[in-house]
Design a protein around this motif. Structure first.
Motif, short mmCIF file in Angstrom:
data_model
loop_
_atom_site.label_atom_id
_atom_site.label_comp_id
_atom_site.label_asym_id
_atom_site.label_seq_id
_atom_site.Cartn_x
_atom_site.Cartn_y
_atom_site.Cartn_z
N LEU A 101 37.08 -51.02 17.92
CA LEU A 101 39.05 -50.86 17.10
C LEU A 101 38.69 -49.86 16.68
CD1 LEU A 101 37.99 -54.63 15.29
CD2 LEU A 101 39.12 -53.62 16.25
N LYS A 102 38.14 -48.60 15.92
CA LYS A 102 38.38 -47.78 16.12
C LYS A 102 38.17 -45.93 16.65
CE LYS A 102 36.21 -44.36 12.20
NZ LYS A 102 37.14 -43.60 11.96
N PHE A 103 37.65 -46.21 17.59
CA PHE A 103 37.79 -45.04 19.09
C PHE A 103 38.67 -45.36 19.58
CE2 PHE A 103 33.51 -44.69 16.76
CZ PHE A 103 33.85 -43.58 15.97
N ASP A 104 39.31 -47.07 20.09
CA ASP A 104 39.66 -46.75 21.36
C ASP A 104 41.16 -47.65 20.73
OD1 ASP A 104 37.52 -46.33 22.60
OD2 ASP A 104 37.33 -48.70 23.44
N ARG A 105 40.90 -48.77 19.92
CA ARG A 105 42.76 -49.10 19.50
C ARG A 105 42.58 -48.46 18.16
NH1 ARG A 105 42.48 -55.38 21.01
NH2 ARG A 105 41.90 -54.65 23.25
N PHE A 106 42.57 -47.61 17.52
CA PHE A 106 42.42 -47.05 15.89
C PHE A 106 43.30 -47.69 15.55
CE2 PHE A 106 43.76 -43.85 19.86
CZ PHE A 106 42.54 -42.77 19.19
N ALA A 107 42.71 -49.53 14.87
CA ALA A 107 42.75 -50.42 14.54
C ALA A 107 42.03 -50.31 13.09
CB ALA A 107 43.23 -51.73 15.01
N VAL A 108 41.11 -49.21 12.79
CA VAL A 108 40.26 -49.42 11.43
C VAL A 108 40.16 -48.02 11.00
CG1 VAL A 108 39.30 -51.67 11.21
CG2 VAL A 108 38.19 -50.01 11.73
N ASP A 109 39.86 -47.55 9.74
CA ASP A 109 39.51 -46.16 10.01
C ASP A 109 38.38 -46.53 9.15
OD1 ASP A 109 40.11 -44.14 8.93
OD2 ASP A 109 41.11 -44.06 6.91
N ARG A 110 38.45 -46.96 7.77
CA ARG A 110 36.50 -46.69 6.79
C ARG A 110 36.22 -48.43 7.27
NH1 ARG A 110 36.84 -43.53 1.56
NH2 ARG A 110 34.40 -43.27 2.25
N VAL A 111 35.15 -48.51 7.90
CA VAL A 111 34.40 -49.91 7.99
C VAL A 111 32.92 -50.48 6.76
CG1 VAL A 111 33.51 -51.67 9.29
CG2 VAL A 111 35.68 -50.05 9.94
N LEU A 112 33.49 -50.70 5.82
CA LEU A 112 31.89 -51.01 4.81
C LEU A 112 31.43 -52.59 4.79
CD1 LEU A 112 30.69 -50.37 2.15
CD2 LEU A 112 32.48 -52.65 0.90
N VAL A 113 30.58 -51.99 5.19
CA VAL A 113 29.54 -53.27 5.59
C VAL A 113 28.67 -53.44 4.19
CG1 VAL A 113 26.95 -54.06 6.42
CG2 VAL A 113 28.55 -52.79 7.71
N ILE A 114 28.43 -54.89 3.67
CA ILE A 114 27.43 -55.45 2.53
C ILE A 114 26.28 -56.37 2.89
CG2 ILE A 114 27.72 -56.98 0.25
CD1 ILE A 114 30.85 -55.85 0.13
N ALA A 115 25.33 -56.16 2.68
CA ALA A 115 23.97 -55.82 3.45
C ALA A 115 22.81 -56.54 2.51
CB ALA A 115 23.49 -55.69 4.30
N PRO A 116 22.32 -57.27 2.46
CA PRO A 116 20.95 -57.54 2.06
C PRO A 116 20.26 -55.93 1.01
CG PRO A 116 20.36 -59.27 3.23
CD PRO A 116 21.70 -58.33 3.28
N LYS A 117 19.60 -55.59 0.32
CA LYS A 117 18.99 -54.28 -0.19
C LYS A 117 18.93 -53.73 0.95
CE LYS A 117 16.63 -51.14 -2.94
NZ LYS A 117 15.43 -50.72 -2.65
N LYS A 118 17.15 -53.90 1.69
CA LYS A 118 16.18 -53.11 2.85
C LYS A 118 17.23 -53.93 4.00
CE LYS A 118 12.73 -52.44 0.80
NZ LYS A 118 12.32 -51.11 0.84
N VAL A 119 17.52 -54.49 4.79
CA VAL A 119 19.07 -54.41 5.81
C VAL A 119 19.86 -53.28 5.64
CG1 VAL A 119 20.64 -55.74 6.68
CG2 VAL A 119 18.94 -57.32 6.10
N ALA A 120 20.06 -53.12 4.47
CA ALA A 120 20.90 -52.16 4.41
C ALA A 120 20.98 -50.55 4.07
CB ALA A 120 21.99 -51.95 3.26
N GLU A 121 19.28 -50.06 3.41
CA GLU A 121 18.67 -49.26 4.12
C GLU A 121 18.24 -48.38 5.89
OE1 GLU A 121 16.00 -49.25 0.39
OE2 GLU A 121 15.12 -50.06 2.10
N ALA A 122 18.01 -49.78 6.34
CA ALA A 122 18.15 -49.32 7.43
C ALA A 122 18.15 -49.73 8.81
CB ALA A 122 16.19 -49.16 7.41
N THR A 123 18.64 -51.07 8.50
CA THR A 123 18.72 -52.37 9.95
C THR A 123 19.95 -51.67 10.57
OG1 THR A 123 17.57 -53.80 9.29
CG2 THR A 123 19.43 -54.30 10.82
N TRP A 124 21.38 -50.95 9.73
CA TRP A 124 22.42 -50.55 10.64
C TRP A 124 22.65 -49.21 11.09
CZ3 TRP A 124 25.86 -53.62 11.24
CH2 TRP A 124 26.70 -55.36 10.85
N SER A 125 21.76 -48.37 10.85
CA SER A 125 21.55 -47.12 11.13
C SER A 125 20.70 -46.97 12.14
CB SER A 125 21.43 -46.18 9.71
OG SER A 125 19.92 -46.48 9.11
#
Length: 459
Positions: free
Chosen positions: A44-68
Motif C-alpha cells: 500500500l505504501k511503496f507500490d500503490r502509494f495508497a497510505v502515508d503514515r501508518v499507526l499500530v496500537i497494541a498491548p504494551k509488550k507487543v508494541a515494545e518489540a513485536t512489530w519492529s
C-alpha cells in the motif's frame, strides 16, 4: 534475513488488506497476523502509494518489540522503518518526530495521542493489534479513536478472539471498522435489535441474551468485512505453530542484565570454558531474563517484571483459552501465579488428579516444569496452547514437553509461544532450538560468542 513464503490463507488475507479499506482479521494467535499486515502495508505504501503514515496500537509488550522485530526479520521488509512510541512524554514525542513508515504505540496512550494531534491527525491507516482491547464502548481509548475515525482512510483490526465474552463485544470493534454501518451507530440500537434482557434487578439490566436467530444474523452482517478462519476447518498448517514473542527489558532491568552479563563473562575470559562453567553462567543469565536471580544464600532476588508483564498480556489475548505454561526456575512460580488474573483457575502439575482436571477442561492455566512432564503424560484433551516462560538448554526436554499436547487425540493445531528477552541469553537458547541444536557444544560456543561481544564495552 528470511524470505517470506506465505501460506495460501496468508496470501488471501494480504489481498483483502490491500483491496479493502476496512478489514477485521480474526485469526488464531501464532498464524501470522503481524507479517500479513506488514506485507500489505508495504504494498500500500511503496507500490500503490495508497497510505502515508501508518499507526499500530497494541498491548504494551507487543508494541515494545513485536512489530519492529517482525519488520527486521523478513527480507522483503528490510527497508521498512518502524518507530516505537513508548516511554515518557519526551520519549514519545521524539519517536513521533522520527522519520518512519510505521509508528507503534501502546493502547494506554491512545487518548494521549488523539489529544496530542487533535484536528491535525496525521495517520491515514490505523492497525488495532488485539482489537478486543477496544470492545468497551465506554472506555476512553474507544471514545478517543472514535473522534478521529473520519480522518482515517484504512483500518485493520487483528485478534484471535473478537468476542471473548459474547457477541455484545463486537459492536465497538465493528463501529471502528465501518462507523456503525453494519451493526448500527449506537450500542443501544445494537442491543435492541439483537438482544433481550437476561439477568436484571428492577430497572437495572446486568446481562443480555441473544434473540433467536440473532447470532446468525450478526455473522451475516459482518461477513463481508471480517475474515474469521478456524485453522481446523480452512487452513492447511503444520501440526505445531511456533510464536516467538520478544520481550524488551526496561532501562533499569537492562542495566542490571548488562552489568551481570559482562561481569560474569569477563571473569571467565581467561579460563577454559567447560560445560560446567557454561551451564552455571547460562543459568544466571536465564534467571535474570525471567526476572529474578538466586543469591549466594539460595534466596530469590526479584529484579524486573518485564517478562511477567508480557506473560500477562499473552493471557489477556488468549481470553481464557486453556494454556500449559512451562517455567524453568522455582522462583518463576510465585511471580507467575501473581500475574494470573484471579478469575482464572490455576493449578501446578503435581499429581494424577491435576492431569484429570486439565483434560476435563477444569483448569485455565496449568503450570509445569518440563522435567516433570517430559514423558508419558497425555495432556492433549485439555488445550492447544503452550507458553514457554523460561527456556532451557535441553532440546530433548523441550521437544518431549511439547509432545504432551501435540500427540494422537489432539484435535486442534498446537501453538507454542516463546517469551524471549531481546538481546539476552533467551535468544541464544531459542536459536539453538530452532536449528535443532541445544547441545552442550551449542551452549559453550554461544557463550564464547557472548564473551567476544562484551569485550571492550563499557559497564
Amino acid at each position: 534475513m528470511t524470505q517470506f513464503k506465505p501460506h495460501e490463507y496468508q496470501r488471501y488475507c494480504i489481498r483483502r488488506l490491500i483491496d479493502d479499506p476496512a478489514v477485521g482479521l480474526f485469526l488464531d494467535m501464532g498464524l501470522g497476523k503481524t507479517i500479513i499486515t506488514l506485507t500489505a502495508v508495504k504494498v500500500l505504501k511503496f507500490d500503490r502509494f495508497a497510505v502515508d503514515r501508518v499507526l499500530v496500537i497494541a498491548p504494551k509488550k507487543v508494541a515494545e518489540a513485536t512489530w519492529s522485530t517482525e519488520a527486521s526479520k523478513w527480507e522483503h521488509l528490510k527497508d521498512m522503518r518502524v518507530s516505537v512510541v513508548i516511554g515518557t512524554a519526551k520519549q514519545r514525542e521524539k519517536a513521533l518526530a522520527a522519520p518512519a513508515d510505521v509508528y507503534v504505540i501502546n493502547r494506554e496512550n491512545t487518548e494521549w495521542l488523539v489529544n496530542r494531534f487533535d484536528k491535525a491527525w496525521p495517520f491515514d491507516m490505523v492497525v488495532l493489534d488485539e482489537s478486543s482491547s477496544f470492545k468497551n464502548h465506554q472506555a476512553k481509548r474507544f471514545r478517543a479513536l472514535r473522534r478521529v475515525r473520519a480522518k482515517i482512510s484504512r483500518v485493520v483490526e487483528l485478534t484471535g478472539t473478537p468476542a471473548p465474552n459474547g457477541l455484545l463485544d463486537l459492536w465497538a470493534q465493528l463501529y471502528l471498522l465501518d462507523g456503525g454501518e453494519r451493526l448500527g451507530r449506537t450500542i443501544g440500537g445494537y442491543r435492541e435489535r439483537y438482544f433481550l434482557p437476561d439477568q436484571r434487578s428492577a430497572q437495572q439490566i446486568f446481562t443480555w441474551k441473544l434473540k433467536p436467530g440473532a447470532a446468525e444474523a450478526i455473522h451475516r452482517q459482518i461477513s463481508d468485512i471480517c475474515i474469521s478462519m478456524r485453522a481446523e476447518d480452512y487452513l492447511q498448517l503444520p501440526d505445531i505453530v511456533e510464536d516467538n514473542i520478544p520481550v524488551v527489558l526496561d532501562t533499569a532491568a537492562q542495566r542490571v542484565y548488562t552489568r551481570m552479563e559482562k561481569e560474569l563473562l569477563i571473569d571467565v575470559d581467561d579460563e577454559v570454558i567447560n560445560a560446567s562453567t557454561a551451564a552455571s553462567l547460562s543459568n544466571k543469565l536465564l534467571q535474570l531474563c525471567n526476572g529474578a536471580v538466586y543469591n549466594e544464600e539460595g534466596e530469590a532476588v526479584p529484579v524486573h517484571d518485564c517478562k511477567v508483564e508480557a506473560f500477562r498480556e499473552l493471557l489477556e489475548q488468549l481470553h481464557g483459552q486453556p494454556v500449559l505454561v512451562f517455567y524453568n526456575y522455582r522462583h518463576d512460580l510465585p511471580r507467575l501465579r501473581q500475574a494470573i488474573p484471579a478469575a482464572l483457575h490455576v493449578r501446578e502439575l503435581r499429581a494424577p488428579e491435576d492431569i484429570d482436571a486439565w483434560n476435563s477442561k477444569e483448569i485455565d492455566v496449568l503450570l509445569a516444569h518440563p522435567a516433570s512432564t517430559a514423558y508419558g503424560l497425555n495432556l492433549q484433551d485439555g488445550g492447544n496452547h503452550i507458553v514457554w516462560f523460561g527456556l532451557n538448554w535441553s532440546l530433548e526436554l523441550y521437544q518431549q514437553a511439547n509432545k504432551r499436547l501435540h500427540r494422537q487425540g489432539q484435535t486442534q493445531k498446537v501453538i507454542v509461544h516463546h517469551l524471549a528477552v531481546m538481546g539476552g541469553r533467551d535468544e541464544d537458547v531459542l536459536a539453538a532450538i530452532e536449528k535443532k541444536g541445544a547441545t552442550q557444544e551449542d551452549l559453550i560456543e554461544s557463550l564464547k560468542a557472548r564473551i567476544e561481544k562484551v569485550k571492550g564495552e563499557k559497564l
